[in-house]
Design an enzyme around this catalytic site. Structure first.
Site, PDB file in Angstrom:
ATOM      1  N   HIS A 159       0.884  -1.184   0.000  1.00  0.00           N
ATOM      2  CA  HIS A 159       0.000   0.000   0.000  1.00  0.00           C
ATOM      3  C   HIS A 159       0.916   1.227   0.000  1.00  0.00           C
ATOM      4  O   HIS A 159       1.709   1.416  -0.906  1.00  0.00           O
ATOM      5  CB  HIS A 159      -0.937  -0.111   1.208  1.00  0.00           C
ATOM      6  N   LYS A 196       8.057  -8.628  -6.406  1.00  0.00           N
ATOM      7  CA  LYS A 196       7.086  -7.606  -6.804  1.00  0.00           C
ATOM      8  C   LYS A 196       7.865  -6.308  -6.980  1.00  0.00           C
ATOM      9  O   LYS A 196       8.648  -5.926  -6.111  1.00  0.00           O
ATOM     10  CB  LYS A 196       6.017  -7.422  -5.720  1.00  0.00           C
ATOM     11  N   MET A 200       8.167  -2.592  -6.823  1.00  0.00           N
ATOM     12  CA  MET A 200       7.441  -1.561  -6.087  1.00  0.00           C
ATOM     13  C   MET A 200       7.112  -0.363  -6.987  1.00  0.00           C
ATOM     14  O   MET A 200       7.946   0.084  -7.767  1.00  0.00           O
ATOM     15  CB  MET A 200       8.271  -1.105  -4.884  1.00  0.00           C
ATOM     16  N   HIS A 205      -1.718  -2.454  -9.694  1.00  0.00           N
ATOM     17  CA  HIS A 205      -2.784  -1.911  -8.851  1.00  0.00           C
ATOM     18  C   HIS A 205      -3.936  -2.893  -8.807  1.00  0.00           C
ATOM     19  O   HIS A 205      -4.226  -3.550  -9.804  1.00  0.00           O
ATOM     20  CB  HIS A 205      -3.281  -0.562  -9.403  1.00  0.00           C
ATOM     21  N   ARG A 228      -3.870   8.735 -11.683  1.00  0.00           N
ATOM     22  CA  ARG A 228      -3.155   9.855 -11.056  1.00  0.00           C
ATOM     23  C   ARG A 228      -1.732  10.006 -11.583  1.00  0.00           C
ATOM     24  O   ARG A 228      -1.074  11.015 -11.356  1.00  0.00           O
ATOM     25  CB  ARG A 228      -3.101   9.631  -9.541  1.00  0.00           C
ATOM     26  N   ASP A 275       2.611   5.768  -6.581  1.00  0.00           N
ATOM     27  CA  ASP A 275       3.826   5.745  -5.768  1.00  0.00           C
ATOM     28  C   ASP A 275       5.096   5.800  -6.612  1.00  0.00           C
ATOM     29  O   ASP A 275       6.147   6.212  -6.115  1.00  0.00           O
ATOM     30  CB  ASP A 275       3.849   4.495  -4.880  1.00  0.00           C
ATOM     31  N   ARG A 320      -3.647  11.628   3.144  1.00  0.00           N
ATOM     32  CA  ARG A 320      -4.786  10.693   3.170  1.00  0.00           C
ATOM     33  C   ARG A 320      -5.638  10.859   4.428  1.00  0.00           C
ATOM     34  O   ARG A 320      -6.784  10.382   4.457  1.00  0.00           O
ATOM     35  CB  ARG A 320      -4.268   9.258   3.001  1.00  0.00           C
TER      36      ARG A 320
HETATM   37  N1  CMC Z   1       5.672  -6.587  -9.845  1.00  0.00           N
HETATM   38  C1  CMC Z   1       5.694  -7.802 -10.422  1.00  0.00           C
HETATM   39  N2  CMC Z   1       4.574  -8.482 -10.708  1.00  0.00           N
HETATM   40  C2  CMC Z   1       3.407  -7.923 -10.402  1.00  0.00           C
HETATM   41  C3  CMC Z   1       3.321  -6.656  -9.803  1.00  0.00           C
HETATM   42  C4  CMC Z   1       4.506  -5.984  -9.518  1.00  0.00           C
HETATM   43  N3  CMC Z   1       4.499  -4.778  -8.958  1.00  0.00           N
HETATM   44  N4  CMC Z   1       2.028  -6.342  -9.604  1.00  0.00           N
HETATM   45  C5  CMC Z   1       1.323  -7.378 -10.040  1.00  0.00           C
HETATM   46  N5  CMC Z   1       2.156  -8.330 -10.534  1.00  0.00           N
HETATM   47  C6  CMC Z   1       1.779  -9.611 -11.132  1.00  0.00           C
HETATM   48  C7  CMC Z   1       1.595 -10.654 -10.052  1.00  0.00           C
HETATM   49  O1  CMC Z   1       2.795 -11.324  -9.780  1.00  0.00           O
HETATM   50  C8  CMC Z   1       0.561 -11.535 -10.663  1.00  0.00           C
HETATM   51  O2  CMC Z   1       1.182 -12.333 -11.631  1.00  0.00           O
HETATM   52  P1  CMC Z   1       0.751 -13.853 -11.810  1.00  0.00           P
HETATM   53  O3  CMC Z   1      -0.677 -13.809 -12.235  1.00  0.00           O
HETATM   54  O4  CMC Z   1       1.698 -14.350 -12.838  1.00  0.00           O
HETATM   55  O5  CMC Z   1       0.934 -14.489 -10.458  1.00  0.00           O
HETATM   56  C9  CMC Z   1      -0.341 -10.555 -11.412  1.00  0.00           C
HETATM   57  O6  CMC Z   1       0.487  -9.444 -11.734  1.00  0.00           O
HETATM   58  C10 CMC Z   1      -1.523 -10.098 -10.605  1.00  0.00           C
HETATM   59  O7  CMC Z   1      -1.014  -9.538  -9.417  1.00  0.00           O
HETATM   60  P2  CMC Z   1      -1.710  -9.578  -8.011  1.00  0.00           P
HETATM   61  O8  CMC Z   1      -0.679  -9.441  -6.941  1.00  0.00           O
HETATM   62  O9  CMC Z   1      -2.649 -10.742  -7.916  1.00  0.00           O
HETATM   63  O10 CMC Z   1      -2.589  -8.293  -8.088  1.00  0.00           O
HETATM   64  P3  CMC Z   1      -3.197  -7.606  -6.876  1.00  0.00           P
HETATM   65  O11 CMC Z   1      -4.356  -6.877  -7.378  1.00  0.00           O
HETATM   66  O12 CMC Z   1      -3.423  -8.513  -5.747  1.00  0.00           O
HETATM   67  O13 CMC Z   1      -1.990  -6.664  -6.420  1.00  0.00           O
HETATM   68  C11 CMC Z   1      -0.662  -4.892  -5.825  1.00  0.00           C
HETATM   69  C12 CMC Z   1      -1.967  -5.308  -6.507  1.00  0.00           C
HETATM   70  C13 CMC Z   1      -0.654  -3.376  -5.726  1.00  0.00           C
HETATM   71  C14 CMC Z   1      -0.621  -5.470  -4.411  1.00  0.00           C
HETATM   72  C15 CMC Z   1       0.522  -5.398  -6.642  1.00  0.00           C
HETATM   73  O14 CMC Z   1       0.449  -4.869  -7.936  1.00  0.00           O
HETATM   74  C16 CMC Z   1       1.850  -5.063  -6.010  1.00  0.00           C
HETATM   75  O15 CMC Z   1       2.306  -5.768  -5.112  1.00  0.00           O
HETATM   76  N6  CMC Z   1       2.509  -3.941  -6.449  1.00  0.00           N
HETATM   77  C17 CMC Z   1       3.755  -3.515  -5.855  1.00  0.00           C
HETATM   78  C18 CMC Z   1       3.502  -2.698  -4.603  1.00  0.00           C
HETATM   79  C19 CMC Z   1       2.928  -1.324  -4.910  1.00  0.00           C
HETATM   80  O16 CMC Z   1       3.412  -0.625  -5.775  1.00  0.00           O
HETATM   81  N7  CMC Z   1       1.911  -0.945  -4.129  1.00  0.00           N
HETATM   82  C20 CMC Z   1       1.242   0.354  -4.272  1.00  0.00           C
HETATM   83  C21 CMC Z   1      -0.145   0.176  -4.739  1.00  0.00           C
HETATM   84  S1  CMC Z   1      -0.948   1.656  -5.354  1.00  0.00           S
HETATM   85  C22 CMC Z   1      -0.848   2.841  -4.176  1.00  0.00           C
HETATM   86  C23 CMC Z   1      -1.589   2.526  -2.935  1.00  0.00           C
HETATM   87  O17 CMC Z   1      -2.769   2.195  -2.967  1.00  0.00           O
HETATM   88  O18 CMC Z   1      -1.004   2.598  -1.875  1.00  0.00           O
END
Ligand code: CMC
Length: 377
Positions: free
Chosen positions: A226, A259, A261, A265, A274, A316, A341
Site C-alpha cells: 500500500h 514484486k 514496487m 494496482h 493519477r 507511488d 490521506r
Molecule cells: N511486480 C511484479 N509483478 C506484479 C506486480 C509488480 N508490482 N504487480 C502485479 N504483478 C503480477 C503478479 O505477480 C501476478 O502475476 P501472476 O498472475 O503471474 O501471479 C499478477 O500481476 C496479478 O497480481 P496480483 O498481486 O494478484 O494483483 P493484486 O491486485 O493482488 O496486487 C498490488 C496489486 C498493488 C498489491 C501489486 O500490484 C503489487 O504488489 N505492487 C507492488 C507494490 C505497490 O506498488 N503498491 C502500491 C499500490 S498503489 C498505491 C496505494 O494504494 O497505496
C-alpha cells in the site's frame, strides 16, 4: 465445506456505497465528489480539496478563509507531542512515530469520554481539522530530529504546502517545489475503499473513535503493498543505480518472483489515473534540480516493466522520486502520504457514521473437526 464463494482479499467485492470518490478503471478516471482529480490538482489548493472531501462542495471564499484561519491556529506542535516524539528512538520507522503521535493526540481529547462524543459529526469535523493541522508538524519535526536539527515553528502567513516545507527545511520553497508538493497532497488524498480507508471504516463501524480509526489506518498504510511503496521505489532505484542497468536488473528481479514496487494496482489494470499528473510534476522537479539521471532511470524501469510484464506504474512510482527531489528523507515519504490521506480517511469515518452497520464478515472454517480436550498430566 460449504459452497459459499471465498473472495480472497475482498477482490471485486462491493461492500458499501460512498459519495466521496469514484474510481473508474475503464475510463482511467478518479473523481473526488464528482470533480476529476487532475482538474482539482491543476486549480485548487490542498486546503480546498480537504474541505471538498469533508463537506461535499468546494469552499466559498469566506468558507475557505475561515477554514484557513482555523488550520493555521492549530499548526504548532503540541508540547506533549514533542516530548513523546523526543522519547522515541530515531531508529524507529517514521510511520511508527506518526502512528504513535496520532494515538497520543486522542488521549488529549476529553470529549471522547462521553459515548455521544465518539460519533458526533461536529466534534469529528473538529478532530479531522486538528489532525490535518498537526500532521505536518509531526512529520516535519520527526525528520528534523533525525538529522540532529531543531523544531521549526509554523508560519501563519503561508499556505499548507509552503508551511509544511518551511517546517521541514527552514526555508521558503521555490514555487515549482511548492506546487509539486500541493499536487502530490491532492493526488494522495482519497481513493475509495483502499486498504487503509477500509481499515478506518472497520474501526469506526464498532463505534470506536476517530483517532483510533486513523491510528489503525496508518498501520495499514505502512505496508509496502500500500503506502509503503513510495519509499520502496527509492530502494529499487538505489539497487539499480543507473538507467542502462534497468532491464538486466528487472530480468533478475522477476526471475526471483519479486514484486516491483510502484507498479501494478488492484483496481487499475490499464494505468493509474493519477500517474500522468504526478509524472508531469516529477518532470518539472527533474528539470528544476538538474537530475536528468533520475528521470532517465525512471523512464528506463517503466519501459522495461511495460515491455516485459505490461504492468503499469501506480502513483507511488512518480511520487517517490518527486519527494526525493524535494529534499525529503526516503523514510519520510509514507508519513507524507498519511498527512494527505488523513483527509480521505476522516471523510470516510464521518460517512460511515451517517449510516453505520458493524463490519463483521464471515469466514469458512478449515481447521480440525470438533474434538475432546485430552486429559492433562
Ligand atoms: N511486480 C511484479 N509483478 C506484479 C506486480 C509488480 N508490482 N504487480 C502485479 N504483478 C503480477 C503478479 O505477480 C501476478 O502475476 P501472476 O498472475 O503471474 O501471479 C499478477 O500481476 C496479478 O497480481 P496480483 O498481486 O494478484 O494483483 P493484486 O491486485 O493482488 O496486487 C498490488 C496489486 C498493488 C498489491 C501489486 O500490484 C503489487 O504488489 N505492487 C507492488 C507494490 C505497490 O506498488 N503498491 C502500491 C499500490 S498503489 C498505491 C496505494 O494504494 O497505496
Amino acid at each position: 465445506m460449504t459452497e459459499t464463494p471465498i473472495h480472497k482479499g475482498l477482490a471485486g467485492v462491493v461492500v458499501d456505497t460512498t459519495a466521496i470518490s469514484k474510481v473508474n478503471p475503464d475510463t482511467n478516471s478518479l473523481l473526488y465528489r464528482g470533480y476529476p482529480v487532475q482538474d482539482l490538482a491543476a486549480h485548487c489548493s490542498f486546503e480546498e480539496v480537504a474541505y471538498l472531501l469533508w463537506h461535499g462542495e468546494l469552499p466559498s471564499p469566506d468558507q475557505l478563509a475561515e477554514m484557513e484561519k482555523l488550520e493555521r491556529s492549530l499548526r504548532p506542535l503540541d508540547a506533549r507531542t514533542k516530548t513523546l516524539i523526543d522519547a522515541l528512538p530515531t531508529t524507529a520507522h517514521p510511520m511508527d512515530v506518526v502512528r504513535t503521535a496520532v494515538s497520543q493526540l486522542g488521549t488529549f481529547d476529553d470529549t471522547l469520554l462521553q459515548p455521544e462524543g465518539l460519533t458526533d459529526r461536529t466534534l469529528n469535523e473538529g478532530r479531522a481539522m486538528y489532525l490535518f493541522a498537526q500532521l505536518p508538524a509531526i512529520v516535519a519535526y520527526d525528520q528534523r530530529r533525525r538529522r540532529g536539527e531543531d523544531l521549526i515553528e509554523p508560519r501563519d502567513d503561508l499556505g499548507y504546502s509552503a508551511n509544511f516545507l518551511w517546517m521541514t527545511f527552514g526555508s521558503e520553497p521555490a514555487p515549482a517545489v511548492e506546487q509539486a508538493f500541493n499536487v502530490s497532497m491532492i493526488l494522495y488524498a482519497e481513493h475509495s475503499f483502499n486498504a487503509s480507508t477500509f481499515t478506518a471504516r472497520v474501526v469506526t463501524s464498532t463505534l470506536s473513535d476517530l483517532y483510533s480509526a486513523v491510528t489503525g489506518a496508518i498501520g495499514a498504510l505502512k505496508g509496502p503493498l500500500h503506502g509503503g511503496a513510495n519509499e520502496a521505489v527509492m530502494a529499487v532505484f538505489g539497487e539499480i543505480g543507473t538507467a542502462d542497468r534497468a532491464d538486466d536488473w528487472l530480468e533478475a528481479a522477476l526471475a526471483e518472483k519479486r514484486k516491483i514496487m510502484g507498479f501494478g494496482h488492484r483496481v487499475y489494470k490499464h494505468g493509474d489515473s493519477r500517474v500522468p499528473t504526478m509524472k508531469a510534476v516529477l518532470d518539472d522537479l527533474v528539470e528544476h534540480a538538474g537530475r536528468r539521471d533520475l528521470g532517465d532511470l525512471y523512464d528506463a524501469l517503466e519501459q522495461a516493466m511495460t515491455s516485459r510484464k505490461n504492468i503499469l506504474p501506480n502513483l507511488d512510482y512518480p511520487a517517490g522520486p518527486a519527494y526525493h527531489l524535494m529534499g525529503f528523507d526516503t523514510a519520510t515519504f509514507t508519513p507524507l502520504f498519511v498527512a494527505s490521506r488523513v483527509t480521505g480517511w476522516t471523510a470516510h469515518i464521518m460517512e460511515q457514521l451517517e449510516s453505520n452497520s458493524l463490519i463483521r464478515p464471515l469466514s469458512e472454517y478449515v481447521g480440525p473437526d470438533q474434538r475432546e480436550v485430552p486429559a492433562r498430566p
